[in-house]
Motif scaffolding. Structure first.
Motif, mmCIF file in Angstrom:
data_model
loop_
_atom_site.group_PDB
_atom_site.id
_atom_site.type_symbol
_atom_site.label_atom_id
_atom_site.label_comp_id
_atom_site.label_asym_id
_atom_site.label_seq_id
_atom_site.Cartn_x
_atom_site.Cartn_y
_atom_site.Cartn_z
ATOM 1 N N TYR A 33 0.689 -74.693 70.282
ATOM 2 C CA TYR A 33 0.984 -74.749 71.681
ATOM 3 C C TYR A 33 -0.225 -74.383 72.555
ATOM 4 O O TYR A 33 -0.988 -73.599 72.375
ATOM 5 N N TYR A 48 2.258 -79.301 73.101
ATOM 6 C CA TYR A 48 2.621 -78.770 71.864
ATOM 7 C C TYR A 48 2.636 -79.658 70.664
ATOM 8 O O TYR A 48 3.087 -81.030 70.905
ATOM 9 N N GLN A 50 4.038 -79.951 66.594
ATOM 10 C CA GLN A 50 5.006 -79.482 65.613
ATOM 11 C C GLN A 50 4.447 -79.850 64.141
ATOM 12 O O GLN A 50 4.923 -79.132 63.314
ATOM 13 N N PRO A 96 7.126 -73.374 62.256
ATOM 14 C CA PRO A 96 8.288 -72.719 62.760
ATOM 15 C C PRO A 96 9.342 -72.631 61.711
ATOM 16 O O PRO A 96 9.395 -73.064 60.859
ATOM 17 N N GLY A 98 12.642 -72.329 62.821
ATOM 18 C CA GLY A 98 14.037 -72.748 63.376
ATOM 19 C C GLY A 98 14.128 -72.147 64.855
ATOM 20 O O GLY A 98 13.103 -71.639 65.120
ATOM 21 N N PRO A 99 15.553 -71.861 65.290
ATOM 22 C CA PRO A 99 15.409 -71.637 66.637
ATOM 23 C C PRO A 99 14.974 -70.036 66.725
ATOM 24 O O PRO A 99 14.543 -69.808 67.956
ATOM 25 N N THR A 100 14.801 -69.338 65.942
ATOM 26 C CA THR A 100 14.371 -67.695 66.186
ATOM 27 C C THR A 100 13.045 -67.791 65.883
ATOM 28 O O THR A 100 12.435 -66.651 65.675
ATOM 29 N N ASP A 101 12.102 -68.890 65.798
ATOM 30 C CA ASP A 101 10.731 -68.787 65.739
ATOM 31 C C ASP A 101 10.124 -68.039 66.694
ATOM 32 O O ASP A 101 10.529 -68.336 68.080
ATOM 33 N N THR A 102 9.079 -67.189 66.701
ATOM 34 C CA THR A 102 8.399 -66.296 67.520
ATOM 35 C C THR A 102 6.980 -67.078 67.490
ATOM 36 O O THR A 102 6.543 -67.573 66.394
ATOM 37 N N GLN A 103 6.331 -66.792 68.613
ATOM 38 C CA GLN A 103 5.021 -67.458 68.872
ATOM 39 C C GLN A 103 3.857 -66.323 68.607
ATOM 40 O O GLN A 103 4.057 -65.146 69.269
ATOM 41 N N PHE A 105 -0.147 -65.475 69.974
ATOM 42 C CA PHE A 105 -0.998 -65.838 70.683
ATOM 43 C C PHE A 105 -2.428 -65.581 70.535
ATOM 44 O O PHE A 105 -2.840 -64.508 69.848
ATOM 45 N N ASN B 31 18.390 -67.968 71.943
ATOM 46 C CA ASN B 31 17.980 -66.825 71.836
ATOM 47 C C ASN B 31 16.961 -66.428 73.104
ATOM 48 O O ASN B 31 16.609 -67.326 73.761
ATOM 49 N N GLN B 33 13.836 -63.838 74.107
ATOM 50 C CA GLN B 33 12.632 -62.964 73.538
ATOM 51 C C GLN B 33 11.912 -62.531 74.622
ATOM 52 O O GLN B 33 11.725 -62.886 75.712
ATOM 53 N N TYR B 35 8.262 -60.503 75.498
ATOM 54 C CA TYR B 35 6.689 -60.728 75.094
ATOM 55 C C TYR B 35 5.824 -59.435 75.999
ATOM 56 O O TYR B 35 6.421 -59.447 77.388
ATOM 57 N N LEU B 43 -0.431 -62.957 74.544
ATOM 58 C CA LEU B 43 1.067 -62.139 74.482
ATOM 59 C C LEU B 43 1.205 -61.802 73.126
ATOM 60 O O LEU B 43 0.887 -62.237 72.172
ATOM 61 N N LEU B 48 13.494 -60.136 69.698
ATOM 62 C CA LEU B 48 14.207 -61.188 69.897
ATOM 63 C C LEU B 48 15.837 -60.857 69.868
ATOM 64 O O LEU B 48 16.135 -60.017 68.933
ATOM 65 N N ARG B 92 14.969 -69.681 74.366
ATOM 66 C CA ARG B 92 14.965 -71.069 73.876
ATOM 67 C C ARG B 92 16.321 -71.546 74.009
ATOM 68 O O ARG B 92 17.328 -70.835 73.676
ATOM 69 N N TYR B 99 10.856 -76.595 69.544
ATOM 70 C CA TYR B 99 10.976 -74.991 69.411
ATOM 71 C C TYR B 99 10.124 -74.221 70.562
ATOM 72 O O TYR B 99 9.718 -73.260 70.687
#
Lengths: 114, 113
Positions: A33, A48, A50, A96, A98-103, A105, B31, B33, B35, B43, B48, B92, B99
């Motif tokens: 991203y 972004y 994927q 990723p 799924g929806p609970t994916d965290t990024q 940086f 969800n 989150q 940061y 970040l 979460l 999200r 995502y």
């Protein structure tokens, strides 16, 4: 040492010039991203990706372009069509999963137009 | 478009005090989150909370979520000077196949020694 790197840390550009910001990750993440952050503001999504060879416009894609030829790399070009490019640019990546994916940086590139 | 709105925009407290930051959002979420961003840096993900959860803890962090009010709060207990940073909520949305996260404008927390 796994992580996400951005270069350069500071970048100066003259008006009318294109400039490319580098983003590399060795986390084996599929998604990457680009965000723009202005002073006192949150992050706004520029582009972004994927998966390799595919990318999507975010909320503020005008004046920017990207490529995703390799999984590890997602360079951002700020073109002369971007009228107000001075900002802090952040690259991120995620699995990723799924929806609970965290990024995750990178440290950011501060671009200043002279 | 930015969905989350943090409140307050800035918060200054003494070391040892608790810090509470709030986030409101507009659409249904999968969800939320939180940061953290140190000045001039990238970040870092803190915690979460899923839409079916009401409270979550991680060390000195406590997050609550009220989906009926579309709001969340982040509590940092026994704050330290090293907690000085900007804190962002990110949502999200439910549904969809991408995502993307939508970030708020952040709360700048200053912890004075």
């Amino acid at each position: 040492d796994g992580g996400i790197t951005q270069s350069p840390k500071y970048l100066f550009r003259k008006e009318g010039q294109n400039v490319t910001l580098s983003c590399e990750q060795n986390l084996n993440h599929d998604a990457m991203y680009w965000y723009r952050q202005d002073p006192g503001q949150g992050l706004r999504l520029i582009y972004y990706s994927q998966i390799v060879n595919d990318f999507q416009k975010g909320d503020i894609a005008e004046g920017y372009s990207v490529s995703r030829e390799k999984k590890e790399s997602f360079p951002l070009t700020v073109t002369s069509a971007q009228k107000n490019p001075t900002a802090f640019y952040l690259c991120a990546s995620s699995l990723p999963r799924g929806p609970t994916d965290t990024q995750y940086f990178g440290p950011g590139t501060r671009l200043t137009v002279l | 478009s930015q969905q989350g709105e943090e409140d307050p925009q800035a918060l200054s407290i003494q070391e040892g005090e608790n810090a509470t930051m709030n986030c409101s959002y507009k659409t249904s979420i999968n969800n939320l989150q939180w940061y953290r961003q140190n000045s001039g840096r990238g970040l870092v993900h803190l915690i979460l909370i899923r839409s079916n959860e009401r409270e979550k803890h991680s060390g000195r962090l406590r997050v609550t979520l009220d989906t009926s009010k579309k709001s969340s709060s982040l509590l940092i207990t026994a704050s330290r000077a090293a907690d000085t940073a900007s804190y962002f909520c990110a949502t999200r949305n439910s549904g969809g196949s991408n995502y993307k996260l939508t970030f708020g404008k952040g709360t700048l927390l200053t912890v004075n020694p």
